[in-house]
Design an enzyme around this catalytic site. Structure first.
Site, PDB file in Angstrom:
ATOM      1  CB  THR C  21      -0.908   0.044   1.243  1.00 24.58           C
ATOM      2  OG1 THR C  21      -0.087   0.066   2.417  1.00 24.58           O
ATOM      3  CG2 THR C  21      -1.835  -1.150   1.291  1.00 24.58           C
ATOM      4  CG  ASP C  22      -0.204   4.613  -2.260  1.00 19.93           C
ATOM      5  OD1 ASP C  22      -1.240   4.861  -1.610  1.00 19.93           O
ATOM      6  OD2 ASP C  22      -0.179   4.575  -3.494  1.00 19.93           O
ATOM      7  CB  ALA C  23       0.625   8.017   2.073  1.00 22.10           C
ATOM      8  CG  HIS C  28       2.462   2.734  -5.022  1.00 28.52           C
ATOM      9  ND1 HIS C  28       1.955   4.009  -5.001  1.00 28.52           N
ATOM     10  CD2 HIS C  28       3.604   2.822  -5.749  1.00 28.52           C
ATOM     11  CE1 HIS C  28       2.746   4.817  -5.679  1.00 28.52           C
ATOM     12  NE2 HIS C  28       3.756   4.119  -6.142  1.00 28.52           N
TER      13      HIS C  28
END
Lengths: 156, 156, 156, 156
Positions: C21-23, C28
């Site tokens: 995952t990303d922020a 992602h």
């Protein structure tokens, strides 16, 4: 990962990117190891050692293959503060020769004079074919010596 | 990363993939940290803790957000033997509670009964909003206790 | 990445992990390409082709080196819905021979019967030394033919 | 990923690193997507848009959260020549507005005036809470317009 200035091969800067983060909104921990390895590669390059002298290239070019590999045998990291997308970091390298066939690099990451993380990479020299231990490549020795002089550390 | 059998949440297996390697032909060192973190996630899942109870999800679901984050504050790895594409590895987890607000996991990677690498991940519990230290989530406590019983280790 | 059952080399499953995952709280984007390549590797393995027959290993084992490389010359992906940590996905592969020296694989990711993403990988066979085009390795041909039979697609 | 000069936000450079390669000795294909996304982030930054205006940061800072997310809905890449560790690449961005709520960026990678790879990233603007489509953030619009002027392309 870029040098702060043209005279510096131990002081770099790097900006944290979106793809470095995870769903907690901050840098995902193991990206620090990627940054640290890239800092080492940039340091060698800024000092004047071409990547192709140290790292293997594709197997068709057998005649150009490096004879010594430098695998990481130990690494560790400490994380002090979260790092966010867009954070500009100062990256400082502290290389140290351990013995004739190994060395380590401490890499400190700062944001506006505050320590945010530290990393340690320990490399061992091995013969790329036999995988038995050997002495460090001459260029790595020169880079280690020059670094210890620059940092004011007595060489081994 | 899959459990060896349905009763085991501390013994997994994993196959090294082409994208895990580098131009030296073997696993690039920091992939071990990704494998280790994924082993921990698989362990929680196999034990019966849904990922969404421990890891944050996207911000629109604010009402479901976790209240405790578990950032890694220290990690390290030792590499004994090179790992190649297609290697089948046994992954064994040794979780250990450190104190009320932190724990660590040693993860050992074997290939045909030979140690190839070890990793250590140390997690700290913090309040996801204030980022101040707090006690571990109850489910993590249960997983740590069950793991220490299974491993024959006396709980803290 | 594991097969759904022992007879299936084109139907796998995978769980999204925190490090994917990303922020923004979701997978992602480029992790899908890693998942897709790993799905292809798992498919070959489940069909019965050892990784070391298709992918290069480290250069010391020169005598065992593969003679044909299969670089990706084109790839693309479409993203329909966000994917979160812990999501269990069904991964379906649709391999297709393009000509004597190239093939492509469409990989569809579903969550509870809903399409969440699709990926396409196009591979070209080249001689590993000269890097000139060549015919596909025999084992890849067999896997492509068996896949087209299984999928009810007429072989080329 | 650094700008070629201070006036340029569409022309960058990047060096391929050891960790970007795989056991075939060349850049592993999906790293190009990471490079391309980082090129976009660098372009925004060099143009004058802080990362924190476009990308989400960790959830504690709810008051600062962005209201529009820009997920990638489609991406693709073509690979013309292998890229090795240490290769210095020129990275050129060609952003294009598609409609009021989406845009795409073509990113071309050259080595000594030879095309080695191309990438396309297509972004959609969505409300970060509701995930429904919306118009592009004003700063992205400005960057797109300035880019099209610089590239001599008529704006939409």
């Amino acid at each position: 990962m870029t040098p702060i200035n043209s005279e510096s091969w131990l002081l770099l800067k790097r900006t944290a990117r979106f793809g470095d983060t995870d769903a907690a909104g901050v840098m995902h921990f193991y990206q620090l190891f990627r940054w640290s390895h890239e800092a080492w590669e940039q340091s060698l390059e800024s000092y004047g050692i071409p990547a192709k002298n140290i790292f293997p290239v594709y197997s068709a070019n057998n005649q150009e293959q490096i004879s010594v590999a430098l695998p990481i045998v130990h690494c560790e990291a400490n994380f002090f503060l979260p790092i966010e997308t867009g954070d500009e970091l100062i990256v400082q390298l502290f290389p140290k020769k351990i013995d004739l066939g190994s060395f380590e690099i401490e890499i400190r990451f700062k944001r506006q004079n505050t320590d945010v993380a530290r990393c340690l990479l320990r490399h061992l020299a091995i013969n790329a074919d036999s995988r038995s231990r050997c002495v460090l490549p001459e260029q790595i020795d020169l880079w280690l010596e020059a670094s210890s002089v620059k940092l004011g550390i007595k060489p081994v």
